[in-house]
Design a protein around this motif. Sequence first.
Motif, short mmCIF file in Angstrom:
data_model
loop_
_atom_site.label_atom_id
_atom_site.label_comp_id
_atom_site.label_asym_id
_atom_site.label_seq_id
_atom_site.Cartn_x
_atom_site.Cartn_y
_atom_site.Cartn_z
N UNK A 1 1.53 7.22 -6.87
CA UNK A 1 0.58 8.27 -7.29
C UNK A 1 0.97 9.64 -6.75
N UNK A 2 1.73 9.67 -5.64
CA UNK A 2 2.21 10.93 -5.10
C UNK A 2 1.19 11.69 -4.28
N UNK A 3 1.68 12.73 -3.60
CA UNK A 3 0.82 13.56 -2.76
C UNK A 3 -0.25 14.23 -3.62
N UNK A 4 -1.48 14.18 -3.15
CA UNK A 4 -2.61 14.73 -3.89
C UNK A 4 -3.30 13.71 -4.77
N UNK B 1 0.83 -1.20 0.00
CA UNK B 1 0.00 0.00 0.00
C UNK B 1 0.87 1.26 0.00
N UNK B 2 1.96 1.22 0.76
CA UNK B 2 2.88 2.36 0.77
C UNK B 2 3.47 2.58 -0.62
N UNK B 3 3.85 1.51 -1.27
CA UNK B 3 4.43 1.62 -2.62
C UNK B 3 3.43 2.25 -3.59
N UNK B 4 2.16 1.84 -3.49
CA UNK B 4 1.14 2.40 -4.37
C UNK B 4 0.97 3.90 -4.13
N UNK C 1 -9.11 6.71 -1.03
CA UNK C 1 -8.30 7.59 -0.21
C UNK C 1 -7.62 8.67 -1.05
N UNK C 2 -7.22 9.72 -0.35
CA UNK C 2 -6.35 10.73 -0.92
C UNK C 2 -5.00 10.61 -0.22
N UNK C 3 -3.93 10.66 -1.01
CA UNK C 3 -2.59 10.60 -0.45
C UNK C 3 -2.20 12.00 0.02
N UNK C 4 -1.97 12.13 1.33
CA UNK C 4 -1.65 13.43 1.92
C UNK C 4 -0.17 13.59 2.23
N UNK C 5 0.57 12.50 2.25
CA UNK C 5 2.00 12.61 2.54
C UNK C 5 2.72 11.32 2.20
N UNK D 1 -5.97 9.59 3.68
CA UNK D 1 -7.23 9.87 4.37
C UNK D 1 -8.38 9.33 3.55
N UNK D 2 -9.27 8.63 4.24
CA UNK D 2 -10.47 8.10 3.61
C UNK D 2 -11.63 8.14 4.58
#
Length: 487
Positions: free
Chosen positions: A357-360, A350-353, A383-387, A411-412
Motif C-alpha cells: 500500500x506504500x507510505x500514506x 504484515x510488512x509485505x502488506x 493503521x496508517x503506513x508511515x514508513x 501507527x494505529x
Amino acid sequence: MSGKVFYSALMTETNSFSNIPTSYQSFVAGGMQRGNGMVYDEQGNVRSSMQPLLERVQGEGMELVAGLFADAAPGAPVQHGDYLRLREELLRALRQQLPVQAVFLSLHGAMMSTACDDCEGDLLREVRALVGPEVPIGAVLDPHAHLTDKMVEYADIMAFMKEYPHIDGLERSAEVLDILFAMLKGDLCPCAVVFDCQTTGFFPTQDQPMRGFVDSLFEREQQQGVLSISLVHGFPWGDTPQAGTKVLVYTDDDVMLGQAVAEEVGRDLARILPETGLKTITVERTIEQLCSYSNHPNGSDPQNVKPSVLADIADNPGGGAPSDSTFLLHAILDAGIRDVAIGLVFDPEAVKACHQVGVGGRLTLRIGGKISQFSGTPVDLDVEVLGVSCDSQMNVLDLVEMPMGDTAWVRGRGVDIVMGSVRTQMYAPDGFAHIGLDPSSRRALIVKSTNHFQAAFAPIAGEIHYVNTPGAINYNLKQIPYQKYQR
C-alpha cells in the motif's frame, strides 16, 4: 613470523524449548559468506568488522585466510543434517588451505543440533583432527554458552566475552590472537582449569554487583602467570548435561595457579549470586506506570525529557523467542495509552502488506500473534503506513550492522509499531530511526530484547524497566522443564 591463520565463524544459540526451526536456510538468511567475501565487500574494501583481525594478523607478517561465516538467529536445535553440512563446508575450506599455522574461530558456545548437544565441541574435535596436535586453535565465544569437556580438550585457548551486553568482542578476539601468536613463538603454553559453579543464572554486567565482579576479573588477569579468565554464564534455555555457570582460567602451564584462581572467582560469584539477575515488573505494573505519565515520564515538555525504555524480555528473539508476542501491545491499546513505540515485531506478512500500500496508505492490519503458543493473539488494528524500508540494517554503536530485512512503520490508535521480515532483537535506537521514527520523541519505547539493548538505549532513556510478559523465555529458572540438565 610467516604462514597462514585460518578464520571461520559458525554461530547460533539454541533454545531447547523453542518451536522455531533452525535449518541451513536460517544461516543463509543470517548473511552467509565464504572465503574472501568474508573479508572484502563487493567493492573490494575490507569489511569494517574484519579490519582489526586482518591488521593484527598482517602485523605479525602472516596471511589471513577465511573459510565460512554462518550465523543464524536463535531458535530450536539445528536440523542435524544441516549442521553436518555447515561443518563440512567449514572443514572443506580448512582442508583447501592446509597447512596453516593457527586456527581462529568465532563460535557461540550454545549451538545444539537435533542429534548433538555440543556442536562446538564436535566442530573443534574435527578441526583438531585436520590440523594435528601442534597447530594452536583459539576461539572467541559468547558467555551464554555451555562450556564442555570437548571444547576444553580440543581448543588451546578460548575467551568468552566478559560483558553483557556483549560490547567487548574485539577485545576478546585480540586476547585470543595475542595468545595464539605467543604460542607460535614458543613464549606461552596455555593450561586450562574449569570450576563448576553448580548453578545457572542470568548476569547482566552493567550494574553492581556484577560490574565490580567483572572488573575484578580484569584485575586478576594481571597476576603473573594468569593468561585469561572467563565467566561462562551458561544459557539456561539450552537443555544439555553440561549446562550451567562455570569459570574458565588459563595460566601459563601452571595447573595449581589455575585451580586457585578459578576457585576464588567461583566463591566470589557465590557471594553475590542473590543480588544478580533481572529485577522485573509485571504487565499490569507497566500499564499503571504508563498511565501515570502526563505526556512524558518526566514532565510535560517533550523537548526536555527522555523516554522510558521497557524491555519485553520474554519475547527476545536473541534467546529463541518468536518476537511477535502481543501481550504488551494488547494491554497498551486496551488502556488507551498513546505516544508509545514498539519494535521489532517479526511479521513478514504484515510488512509485505505495508509495502504494497506504500507510505500514506491505510489498511486494517493483523499484527503479531502468529508463530507459537507464546505469541498471544493477533492484534487487528486500523493503521496508517508511515514508513517502509527494504533490506534494512540496524546500526549498533557503529560496531556492527544487524540485518532486519524489509521493515515497515505503522501507527494505529496513537501507538507506533515497527515490524521486520527478519527475526532480530532491538539492539539500538537505529531500529526505530532507520525508518524515520525519532525514538527520543516518544513517551515510552518497548523493545523486544533482554539486555543487549542497554548499551545503545541507556543514553536516550529516562528510565529502564524489564517487563516479565508471558513468553518463550521463562525467567523463573526453577520452572524450566529440563530433561538432561541436572540442577
